[in-house]
Design a protein around this motif. Structure first.
Motif, PDB file in Angstrom:
ATOM      1  N   PRO A 136       0.826  -1.214   0.000  1.00 20.83           N
ATOM      2  CA  PRO A 136       0.000   0.000   0.000  1.00 20.83           C
ATOM      3  C   PRO A 136       0.860   1.265   0.000  1.00 20.83           C
ATOM      4  O   PRO A 136       1.829   1.365   0.746  1.00 20.83           O
ATOM      5  N   GLY A 137       0.518   2.185  -0.878  1.00 18.17           N
ATOM      6  CA  GLY A 137       1.216   3.458  -0.958  1.00 18.17           C
ATOM      7  C   GLY A 137       2.578   3.407  -1.638  1.00 18.17           C
ATOM      8  O   GLY A 137       3.306   4.397  -1.647  1.00 18.17           O
ATOM      9  N   ALA A 138       2.927   2.271  -2.236  1.00 19.96           N
ATOM     10  CA  ALA A 138       4.240   2.133  -2.876  1.00 19.96           C
ATOM     11  C   ALA A 138       4.386   3.100  -4.038  1.00 19.96           C
ATOM     12  O   ALA A 138       3.460   3.287  -4.828  1.00 19.96           O
ATOM     13  N   GLY A 139       5.555   3.692  -4.138  1.00 16.36           N
ATOM     14  CA  GLY A 139       5.876   4.537  -5.283  1.00 16.36           C
ATOM     15  C   GLY A 139       6.206   3.679  -6.485  1.00 16.36           C
ATOM     16  O   GLY A 139       6.729   2.566  -6.351  1.00 16.36           O
ATOM     17  N   TRP A 140       5.908   4.194  -7.671  1.00 21.10           N
ATOM     18  CA  TRP A 140       6.086   3.414  -8.895  1.00 21.10           C
ATOM     19  C   TRP A 140       7.538   2.998  -9.121  1.00 21.10           C
ATOM     20  O   TRP A 140       7.807   1.840  -9.412  1.00 21.10           O
ATOM     21  N   GLU A 141       8.488   3.919  -8.997  1.00 23.73           N
ATOM     22  CA  GLU A 141       9.881   3.596  -9.315  1.00 23.73           C
ATOM     23  C   GLU A 141      10.420   2.496  -8.405  1.00 23.73           C
ATOM     24  O   GLU A 141      11.073   1.559  -8.865  1.00 23.73           O
ATOM     25  N   ALA A 142      10.144   2.592  -7.096  1.00 20.25           N
ATOM     26  CA  ALA A 142      10.610   1.566  -6.157  1.00 20.25           C
ATOM     27  C   ALA A 142       9.935   0.228  -6.447  1.00 20.25           C
ATOM     28  O   ALA A 142      10.586  -0.824  -6.453  1.00 20.25           O
ATOM     29  N   PHE A 143       8.626   0.252  -6.701  1.00 21.79           N
ATOM     30  CA  PHE A 143       7.902  -0.975  -7.019  1.00 21.79           C
ATOM     31  C   PHE A 143       8.452  -1.605  -8.291  1.00 21.79           C
ATOM     32  O   PHE A 143       8.700  -2.818  -8.336  1.00 21.79           O
ATOM     33  N   GLU A 144       8.636  -0.816  -9.319  1.00 17.90           N
ATOM     34  CA  GLU A 144       9.113  -1.348 -10.599  1.00 17.90           C
ATOM     35  C   GLU A 144      10.468  -2.041 -10.427  1.00 17.90           C
ATOM     36  O   GLU A 144      10.682  -3.135 -10.942  1.00 17.90           O
ATOM     37  N   ALA A 145      11.379  -1.417  -9.668  1.00 16.14           N
ATOM     38  CA  ALA A 145      12.694  -2.019  -9.424  1.00 16.14           C
ATOM     39  C   ALA A 145      12.560  -3.306  -8.614  1.00 16.14           C
ATOM     40  O   ALA A 145      13.198  -4.323  -8.925  1.00 16.14           O
ATOM     41  N   ASP A 146      11.737  -3.279  -7.565  1.00 17.07           N
ATOM     42  CA  ASP A 146      11.556  -4.469  -6.732  1.00 17.07           C
ATOM     43  C   ASP A 146      10.823  -5.581  -7.484  1.00 17.07           C
ATOM     44  O   ASP A 146      11.134  -6.766  -7.318  1.00 17.07           O
ATOM     45  N   ALA A 147       9.866  -5.232  -8.317  1.00 19.88           N
ATOM     46  CA  ALA A 147       9.160  -6.236  -9.116  1.00 19.88           C
ATOM     47  C   ALA A 147      10.127  -6.934 -10.070  1.00 19.88           C
ATOM     48  O   ALA A 147      10.054  -8.157 -10.254  1.00 19.88           O
ATOM     49  N   MET A 148      11.062  -6.179 -10.634  1.00 21.88           N
ATOM     50  CA  MET A 148      12.066  -6.795 -11.514  1.00 21.88           C
ATOM     51  C   MET A 148      12.974  -7.739 -10.720  1.00 21.88           C
ATOM     52  O   MET A 148      13.367  -8.791 -11.225  1.00 21.88           O
ATOM     53  N   ARG A 149      13.308  -7.389  -9.474  1.00 24.05           N
ATOM     54  CA  ARG A 149      14.098  -8.290  -8.622  1.00 24.05           C
ATOM     55  C   ARG A 149      13.344  -9.593  -8.368  1.00 24.05           C
ATOM     56  O   ARG A 149      13.926 -10.684  -8.427  1.00 24.05           O
ATOM     57  N   ILE A 150      12.053  -9.479  -8.081  1.00 23.08           N
ATOM     58  CA  ILE A 150      11.238 -10.672  -7.839  1.00 23.08           C
ATOM     59  C   ILE A 150      11.139 -11.507  -9.112  1.00 23.08           C
ATOM     60  O   ILE A 150      11.279 -12.737  -9.072  1.00 23.08           O
ATOM     61  N   GLN A 151      10.923 -10.865 -10.251  1.00 18.75           N
ATOM     62  CA  GLN A 151      10.898 -11.601 -11.520  1.00 18.75           C
ATOM     63  C   GLN A 151      12.204 -12.354 -11.725  1.00 18.75           C
ATOM     64  O   GLN A 151      12.208 -13.522 -12.116  1.00 18.75           O
ATOM     65  N   ARG A 152      13.324 -11.678 -11.488  1.00 18.44           N
ATOM     66  CA  ARG A 152      14.645 -12.292 -11.696  1.00 18.44           C
ATOM     67  C   ARG A 152      14.820 -13.514 -10.791  1.00 18.44           C
ATOM     68  O   ARG A 152      15.312 -14.552 -11.229  1.00 18.44           O
ATOM     69  N   GLN A 153      14.402 -13.407  -9.516  1.00 20.25           N
ATOM     70  CA  GLN A 153      14.485 -14.540  -8.601  1.00 20.25           C
ATOM     71  C   GLN A 153      13.662 -15.724  -9.111  1.00 20.25           C
ATOM     72  O   GLN A 153      14.115 -16.868  -9.085  1.00 20.25           O
ATOM     73  N   LEU A 154      12.450 -15.436  -9.563  1.00 21.46           N
ATOM     74  CA  LEU A 154      11.584 -16.504 -10.053  1.00 21.46           C
ATOM     75  C   LEU A 154      12.135 -17.121 -11.335  1.00 21.46           C
ATOM     76  O   LEU A 154      12.154 -18.341 -11.487  1.00 21.46           O
ATOM     77  N   ILE A 155      12.619 -16.289 -12.235  1.00 26.88           N
ATOM     78  CA  ILE A 155      13.211 -16.800 -13.477  1.00 26.88           C
ATOM     79  C   ILE A 155      14.430 -17.669 -13.176  1.00 26.88           C
ATOM     80  O   ILE A 155      14.594 -18.750 -13.737  1.00 26.88           O
ATOM     81  N   ASP A 156      15.300 -17.205 -12.266  1.00 28.74           N
ATOM     82  CA  ASP A 156      16.475 -18.000 -11.884  1.00 28.74           C
ATOM     83  C   ASP A 156      16.044 -19.346 -11.306  1.00 28.74           C
ATOM     84  O   ASP A 156      16.657 -20.387 -11.601  1.00 28.74           O
ATOM     85  N   ALA A 157      15.000 -19.347 -10.472  1.00 27.71           N
ATOM     86  CA  ALA A 157      14.511 -20.589  -9.882  1.00 27.71           C
ATOM     87  C   ALA A 157      13.934 -21.513 -10.953  1.00 27.71           C
ATOM     88  O   ALA A 157      14.098 -22.738 -10.877  1.00 27.71           O
ATOM     89  N   LEU A 158      13.266 -20.957 -11.940  1.00 30.52           N
ATOM     90  CA  LEU A 158      12.726 -21.775 -13.026  1.00 30.52           C
ATOM     91  C   LEU A 158      13.863 -22.416 -13.824  1.00 30.52           C
ATOM     92  O   LEU A 158      13.788 -23.585 -14.195  1.00 30.52           O
ATOM     93  N   PHE A 159      14.927 -21.649 -14.101  1.00 31.50           N
ATOM     94  CA  PHE A 159      16.076 -22.197 -14.831  1.00 31.50           C
ATOM     95  C   PHE A 159      16.774 -23.276 -14.019  1.00 31.50           C
ATOM     96  O   PHE A 159      17.246 -24.264 -14.564  1.00 31.50           O
ATOM     97  N   ALA A 160      16.854 -23.095 -12.700  1.00 28.87           N
ATOM     98  CA  ALA A 160      17.544 -24.054 -11.831  1.00 28.87           C
ATOM     99  C   ALA A 160      16.749 -25.343 -11.671  1.00 28.87           C
ATOM    100  O   ALA A 160      17.319 -26.402 -11.451  1.00 28.87           O
ATOM    101  N   GLY A 161      15.406 -25.217 -11.747  1.00 28.59           N
ATOM    102  CA  GLY A 161      14.543 -26.380 -11.510  1.00 28.59           C
ATOM    103  C   GLY A 161      14.457 -27.229 -12.709  1.00 28.59           C
ATOM    104  O   GLY A 161      14.123 -28.322 -12.815  1.00 28.59           O
TER     105      GLY A 161
END
Length: 176
Positions: free
Chosen positions: A151-176
């Motif tokens: 709640p109340g998240a700013g766009w720039e911070a969210f966008e950067a953090d969302a990309m970090r989460i995507q990267r973690q999930l993508i890395d896990a998919l490649f590892a699995g």
């Protein structure tokens, strides 16, 4: 449980299985669009030359990774949208179902394993929502991969953090 309706699904499923021989050019950066910039959507099979260009750049890496590593069909995705004053109005999502409807449970288990190690951030978190998609004469298990904003998240911070989460999930998919 949520239920989405996908009309003309048999045509999409059939076309999805055809390998693409063309690679359309795609924009390199996200538009960071505000809600007023949203246009009508369309669903393209991955063999359609418009497929890659139709996926918003901010969610494209995750869409392509789940297609490649989970053998699934994507039918909806969004990179998220910001409000005019720079906050997050809606987060990111990718909606999928198994390309082989007999392998639906395997899809869910593989995604659960990949998500197990993904850590949220102060402005964004990963959530998996199970539902169903109506495919004309039958129903299929569907999954919405959601990266939601605090709640109340700013766009720039969210966008950067969302990309970090995507990267973690993508890395896990490649590892699995």
């Amino acid at each position: 449980m949520s239920v989405n309706r996908l009309y003309n699904a048999s045509s999409l499923i059939e076309k999805w299985k055809v390998e693409s021989t063309t690679f359309p050019s795609v924009p390199a950066v996200s538009t960071g669009s505000v809600t007023s910039d949203v246009v009508d959507s369309a669903i393209y099979a991955r063999s359609d030359p418009r497929f890659l260009a139709a996926i918003e750049p901010g969610i494209r890496p995750l869409v392509l990774a789940v297609i490649e590593h989970l053998d699934c069909i994507t039918y909806s995705s969004c990179e998220g949208h910001r409000t005019a004053d720079g906050h997050v109005q809606v987060g990111q999502h990718v909606d999928i179902f198994a390309a082989d409807l007999n392998a639906q449970e395997n899809l869910a288990q593989r995604l659960d394993r990949a998500c197990a190690g993904v850590r949220g951030t102060p402005t964004a978190s990963l959530r998996i929502v199970r539902g169903a998609v109506s495919l004309e004469d039958k129903c299929a298990f569907s999954i919405s991969i959601e990266i939601g904003a605090a709640p109340g998240a700013g766009w720039e911070a969210f966008e950067a953090d969302a990309m970090r989460i995507q990267r973690q999930l993508i890395d896990a998919l490649f590892a699995g």
